[in-house]
Write an enzyme that holds these catalytic residues in place. Sequence first.
Site, PDB file in Angstrom:
ATOM      1  N   HIS A 234     -61.060 -48.208  -4.080  1.00  0.00           N
ATOM      2  CA  HIS A 234     -61.349 -46.951  -4.615  1.00  0.00           C
ATOM      3  C   HIS A 234     -61.165 -46.926  -6.109  1.00  0.00           C
ATOM      4  CE1 HIS A 234     -61.376 -46.683  -0.134  1.00  0.00           C
ATOM      5  NE2 HIS A 234     -62.105 -45.955  -0.240  1.00  0.00           N
TER       6      HIS A 234
ATOM      7  N   ASP B 238     -65.587 -46.927  -4.354  1.00  0.00           N
ATOM      8  CA  ASP B 238     -65.753 -45.634  -3.603  1.00  0.00           C
ATOM      9  C   ASP B 238     -65.089 -44.546  -4.241  1.00  0.00           C
ATOM     10  OD1 ASP B 238     -67.385 -47.424  -1.850  1.00  0.00           O
ATOM     11  OD2 ASP B 238     -66.427 -46.436  -0.319  1.00  0.00           O
TER      12      ASP B 238
ATOM     13  N   HIS C 117     -67.428 -35.375  -0.081  1.00  0.00           N
ATOM     14  CA  HIS C 117     -66.495 -36.355   0.581  1.00  0.00           C
ATOM     15  C   HIS C 117     -65.628 -35.468   1.481  1.00  0.00           C
ATOM     16  CE1 HIS C 117     -64.023 -39.707   1.219  1.00  0.00           C
ATOM     17  NE2 HIS C 117     -64.655 -40.579   0.804  1.00  0.00           N
TER      18      HIS C 117
ATOM     19  N   HIS D  78     -72.160 -41.518  -1.989  1.00  0.00           N
ATOM     20  CA  HIS D  78     -71.013 -41.343  -1.133  1.00  0.00           C
ATOM     21  C   HIS D  78     -70.796 -39.934  -0.820  1.00  0.00           C
ATOM     22  CE1 HIS D  78     -68.007 -43.038   1.079  1.00  0.00           C
ATOM     23  NE2 HIS D  78     -66.828 -42.647   0.302  1.00  0.00           N
TER      24      HIS D  78
HETATM   25 ZN   LIG Z   1     -64.891 -42.558   0.532  1.00  0.00          ZN
END
Ligand SMILES: [Zn+2]
Length: 235
Positions: free
Chosen positions: A170, A15, A72, A68
């Site tokens: 990540h 992510d 963010h 996503h």
């Molecule tokens: Zn995230």
Amino acid sequence: MRPPAHAPAVTLTFDNGPDPDATPGVLDVLRRRGLRATFFVVGQHLADPARRALAQRAHAEGHWIGNHTFSHGGPLGDRQDRGHAVAEIGRTQDLIGELAHPDRLFRPVGGGGRLGRHLLSLEARDYLAAGGHTVVLWSAVPGDWRDPDGWPDHALEQCLAQPRPVLVLHDIAGGAMRHLDAVLGRMADAGIAFRQDFPAAGTPMRGGVAGAGLADIVTADGAGSLDPARPRPAA
Ligand SMILES: [Zn+2]
């Protein structure tokens, strides 16, 4: 190490990228090991041609690209201002463009990896349903972003504790992914298998259709017409 009797099958997800420092190394490791994952990208990064090129490379190498949010900026369920969720999801999907997986994968921002009703607003839920999106959650969060050297043990432990983990890592700056190859090796040695698809339990909306668990990730007053447990309103 002897494989457990029923070895888990883990789905790998990355992510918050793409990131010029982290993503190339992650892609190299996955390519060397013949593994395919999903990259849930942050929309605003794709405006940068160098970062977009990394998403293109991931797509070309067989990885799936998911949405996503654009900024963010925090869980969508914490924001009730009209148009926020539409902008966060829609702009990102436009930027992903032809790199998108056909199931229009979307992963909500958790705010530290937490699952709960803060993940989606009503607007977000309805927009995702109308757009035919598939909402992808997670079940193993080893905390690589806050513990760049300590996360590998947590990843192993969490993945061995369940049959069908969806692991969140990540591809961001910070150096945690320098351990990725070793972690994947330890997982393979422990008998863990790897899959690219997502278990039903972790996808409360598929192709825009609400499934079990969707109400658990929508803002508390969100048990509305899409909740399968409730009858649809007459008109
Ligand atoms: Zn995230």
